[in-house]
Design an enzyme around this catalytic site. Structure first.
Site, PDB file in Angstrom:
ATOM      1  N   TYR A   1      38.934   9.724 -15.667  1.00 37.26           N
ATOM      2  CA  TYR A   1      38.662   8.386 -14.697  1.00 37.26           C
ATOM      3  C   TYR A   1      39.846   7.427 -14.958  1.00 37.26           C
ATOM      4  CZ  TYR A   1      34.429  10.847 -15.175  1.00 37.26           C
ATOM      5  OH  TYR A   1      33.272  12.002 -15.415  1.00 37.26           O
TER       6      TYR A   1
ATOM      7  N   HIS B   1      17.966  15.482 -17.608  1.00 37.30           N
ATOM      8  CA  HIS B   1      18.448  15.156 -19.292  1.00 37.30           C
ATOM      9  C   HIS B   1      17.468  15.585 -19.640  1.00 37.30           C
ATOM     10  CE1 HIS B   1      21.838  12.348 -18.632  1.00 37.30           C
ATOM     11  NE2 HIS B   1      21.732  12.989 -17.587  1.00 37.30           N
TER      12      HIS B   1
ATOM     13  N   ASP C   1      28.015  14.122  -7.626  1.00 40.21           N
ATOM     14  CA  ASP C   1      27.142  14.538  -8.597  1.00 40.21           C
ATOM     15  C   ASP C   1      25.604  14.817  -7.806  1.00 40.21           C
ATOM     16  OD1 ASP C   1      25.593  14.892 -10.590  1.00 40.21           O
ATOM     17  OD2 ASP C   1      26.950  13.644 -12.115  1.00 40.21           O
TER      18      ASP C   1
ATOM     19  N   ASP D   1       0.851  -1.198   0.004  1.00 45.43           N
ATOM     20  CA  ASP D   1      -0.111  -0.012   0.059  1.00 45.43           C
ATOM     21  C   ASP D   1       0.865   1.514  -0.060  1.00 45.43           C
ATOM     22  OD1 ASP D   1      -2.294  -1.417  -0.040  1.00 45.43           O
ATOM     23  OD2 ASP D   1      -2.367  -1.507   2.119  1.00 45.43           O
TER      24      ASP D   1
ATOM     25  N   GLU E   1      31.157  19.803 -12.996  1.00 44.57           N
ATOM     26  CA  GLU E   1      29.979  20.155 -13.710  1.00 44.57           C
ATOM     27  C   GLU E   1      29.380  21.267 -13.329  1.00 44.57           C
ATOM     28  OE1 GLU E   1      25.845  17.489 -15.092  1.00 44.57           O
ATOM     29  OE2 GLU E   1      27.102  17.118 -13.257  1.00 44.57           O
TER      30      GLU E   1
ATOM     31  N   GLU F   1      30.404  19.160 -18.232  1.00 43.46           N
ATOM     32  CA  GLU F   1      30.902  18.311 -17.365  1.00 43.46           C
ATOM     33  C   GLU F   1      31.954  17.285 -17.981  1.00 43.46           C
ATOM     34  OE1 GLU F   1      27.922  15.017 -16.258  1.00 43.46           O
ATOM     35  OE2 GLU F   1      26.465  15.791 -17.558  1.00 43.46           O
TER      36      GLU F   1
ATOM     37  N   ARG G   1      35.458  14.820 -11.960  1.00 45.46           N
ATOM     38  CA  ARG G   1      34.458  15.527 -12.962  1.00 45.46           C
ATOM     39  C   ARG G   1      33.953  16.762 -12.230  1.00 45.46           C
ATOM     40  NH1 ARG G   1      31.197  11.440 -13.320  1.00 45.46           N
ATOM     41  NH2 ARG G   1      29.532  12.064 -11.962  1.00 45.46           N
TER      42      ARG G   1
ATOM     43  N   ASP H   1      22.037  20.483 -11.630  1.00 46.05           N
ATOM     44  CA  ASP H   1      23.049  19.399 -11.778  1.00 46.05           C
ATOM     45  C   ASP H   1      24.484  19.848 -11.531  1.00 46.05           C
ATOM     46  OD1 ASP H   1      24.143  16.813 -12.371  1.00 46.05           O
ATOM     47  OD2 ASP H   1      23.250  16.658 -14.448  1.00 46.05           O
TER      48      ASP H   1
ATOM     49  N   HIS I   1      32.502   9.907 -21.766  1.00 44.68           N
ATOM     50  CA  HIS I   1      31.276  10.292 -21.666  1.00 44.68           C
ATOM     51  C   HIS I   1      31.275  11.581 -22.489  1.00 44.68           C
ATOM     52  CE1 HIS I   1      31.997  12.981 -18.562  1.00 44.68           C
ATOM     53  NE2 HIS I   1      32.355  12.226 -17.835  1.00 44.68           N
TER      54      HIS I   1
ATOM     55  N   HIS J   1      24.675  18.035 -21.380  1.00 44.96           N
ATOM     56  CA  HIS J   1      23.219  17.482 -21.838  1.00 44.96           C
ATOM     57  C   HIS J   1      22.318  18.735 -21.636  1.00 44.96           C
ATOM     58  CE1 HIS J   1      22.364  16.748 -17.393  1.00 44.96           C
ATOM     59  NE2 HIS J   1      23.430  16.131 -17.561  1.00 44.96           N
TER      60      HIS J   1
ATOM     61  N   HIS K   1      28.022   6.242 -12.902  1.00 38.26           N
ATOM     62  CA  HIS K   1      26.708   6.518 -12.300  1.00 38.26           C
ATOM     63  C   HIS K   1      26.674   5.420 -10.955  1.00 38.26           C
ATOM     64  CE1 HIS K   1      24.662   7.178 -16.506  1.00 38.26           C
ATOM     65  NE2 HIS K   1      25.129   8.270 -15.843  1.00 38.26           N
TER      66      HIS K   1
END
Length: 452
Positions: free
Chosen positions: A402, A375, A273, A53, A422, A398, A420, A284, A364, A368, A256
């Site tokens: 790595y 995104h 991030d 529920d 961003e 960004e 990274r 972001d 990457h 975006h 991710h």
């Protein structure tokens, strides 16, 4: 006022809102784009069951919210340009005293007219009858197939029903046209009011990142640092725009990463991030910083390359420049040169770029679109070419490097360093505008913040 109430009061006082005129202008622009021979159909999101529920927190469909501002599930928007019964129809749940005691107040048909400007508000049981009337004599339905099988079948049922009756009256619509072609290009260009919403989400997100930097120390866990960030969001009546990434050491090399459960150790970097969502608009931000507050020489060498790349790409966020050819490639060239300088890549820079050798460490894109969706919607290519940037577009910038442990050709001194950086950047008629500039990113600024 109690001290702990101050951040909430300040955030509330500064919080922008969207006016009824803003939503009306959006609907008018869409109706003008699709024409008077079309009908637009946009379903809301539905509640999703988490377990038994218990439901997941409700998040409204972005297209539906963009056009209505109405934030209830189980609703349908129909726009019928120039129709005698009204152009703007919303079908929604009826008022129900018993259900409202359990689940909260509902707007009902009267509420969507009074508070959301609908020409006509209807209960859900009137959908088939009313929509059939609105579709008669129209040439096209503007609706996105493939998102909801239930709504797909219902739309096709309306068409088939009108076809069966067309010998006795107006013809049925002849085609279904995707909503994206018109609405998503409209959403890509942000209005001043939307930019104010995004700037507010960005300010709170920036303060959350600063809070995490001040709180971080060896021995903490990733989830404890995440809690510092989410506290800042919640105090400003915001929620995470996406699942926050808080990755220390080797976890920073997982793009991710989402477990957020490791212990942070002396000598590691921490990559965060995370961004807040404010009334449907997202921020972001990514920052990377040393757990102990001081970069090692190897960490600083990688970090400075990424920062240089990000600054070069941000400088390319200008009207007339191209997203892929200019913004992304500015980072690619800077990072490739930096990797050669460090000995992580060997060869001529142009040849390494041609061969995409940099993707071992930077796999990457550089950014975006961002807006109501993290995104966000809108095409990246136009006639096969990377599209030109226009004022009002907002994109993330960004770049990253790595160096996972065991990477062939990588000196062990650089293993498990993931960086990274961003920011969210607005295209203007002049210099780029950075919405997320309130959180430091130069290495010396980060170290100074963490020292206090």
């Amino acid at each position: 006022m109690a001290a702990f109430d101050a951040p909430l009061a300040a955030a509330t006082a500064q919080a922008p809102t969207l006016s009824a005129d803003e939503f009306a202008a959006r609907r008018r622009a869409l109706m003008d784009a699709v024409g008077s021979d079309a009908v637009v159909i946009v379903p809301s999101s539905v509640e999703q069951v988490r377990n038994r529920d218990v439901h997941y927190p409700f998040r409204q469909d972005s297209d539906f919210r963009y056009l209505t501002g109405f934030n209830e599930p189980d609703a349908l928007l129909v726009l019928a340009p120039g129709h005698a019964e009204g152009e703007y129809h919303v079908f929604c749940r009826p008022r129900d005293r018993e259900r409202e005691i359990w689940d909260g107040l509902r707007a009902g048909p009267e509420g969507v007219m009074e508070r959301h400007g609908a020409d006509q508000g209807h209960t859900l049981d009137a959908i088939d009858t009313v929509v059939a009337r609105l579709l008669r004599g129209r040439a096209r339905i503007v609706y996105t197939l493939g998102v909801s099988a239930a709504w797909d079948q219902r739309v096709l049922g309306w068409i088939n029903g009108l076809r069966a009756a067309s010998r006795r009256g107006p013809a049925a619509p002849e085609s279904i046209v995707s909503l994206e072609a018109s609405l998503h290009e409209q959403r890509l260009i942000k209005s001043p009011a939307e930019l104010a919403m995004m700037a507010h989400a960005s300010r709170v997100s920036a303060e959350a990142h600063c809070r995490a930097m001040r709180a971080c120390k060896p021995g903490m866990t990733e989830y404890q640092v995440a809690a510092e960030i989410h506290h800042e969001f919640a105090m400003a009546r915001m929620e995470p725009a996406y699942e926050s990434i808080v990755g220390g050491g080797a976890n920073a090399c997982i793009l991710h990463y989402r477990e957020n459960n490791a212990v942070l150790r002396e000598g590691e970097l921490l990559l965060i991030d995370a961004g807040a969502e404010y009334d449907g608009y997202c921020a972001d931000i990514t920052r990377t910083f040393p757990v102990n507050g001081r970069f090692s020489s190897e960490q600083r060498a990688i970090y400075d390359i990424v920062l240089e790349a990000q600054l070069a790409s941000i400088d390319a966020v200008r009207a007339g420049k191209r997203h892929q050819d200019d913004v992304h490639m500015a980072s690619v060239r800077t990072i490739t040169q930096g990797l050669v300088d460090l000995g992580l890549l060997k060869g001529a820079v142009d040849a390494l770029i041609e061969d995409e050798a940099y993707k071992t460490y930077f796999m990457h894109g550089t950014g975006h679109w961002i807006g109501m969706d993290v995104h966000d919607v809108g095409a990246y290519y136009d006639d096969g070419q990377s599209r030109s940037l226009e004022p009002g577009m907002v994109l993330t910038v960004e770049p990253g490097i790595y160096v996972s442990a065991g990477t062939a050709g990588a000196d062990e001194r650089f293993w498990d360093i993931g960086v990274r950086i961003e920011d969210d950047v607005v295209v203007t008629d002049a210099a780029p505008r950075i919405l997320t500039a309130d959180v430091p990113k130069r290495a010396e600024e980060i170290e100074a913040l963490m020292a206090h």
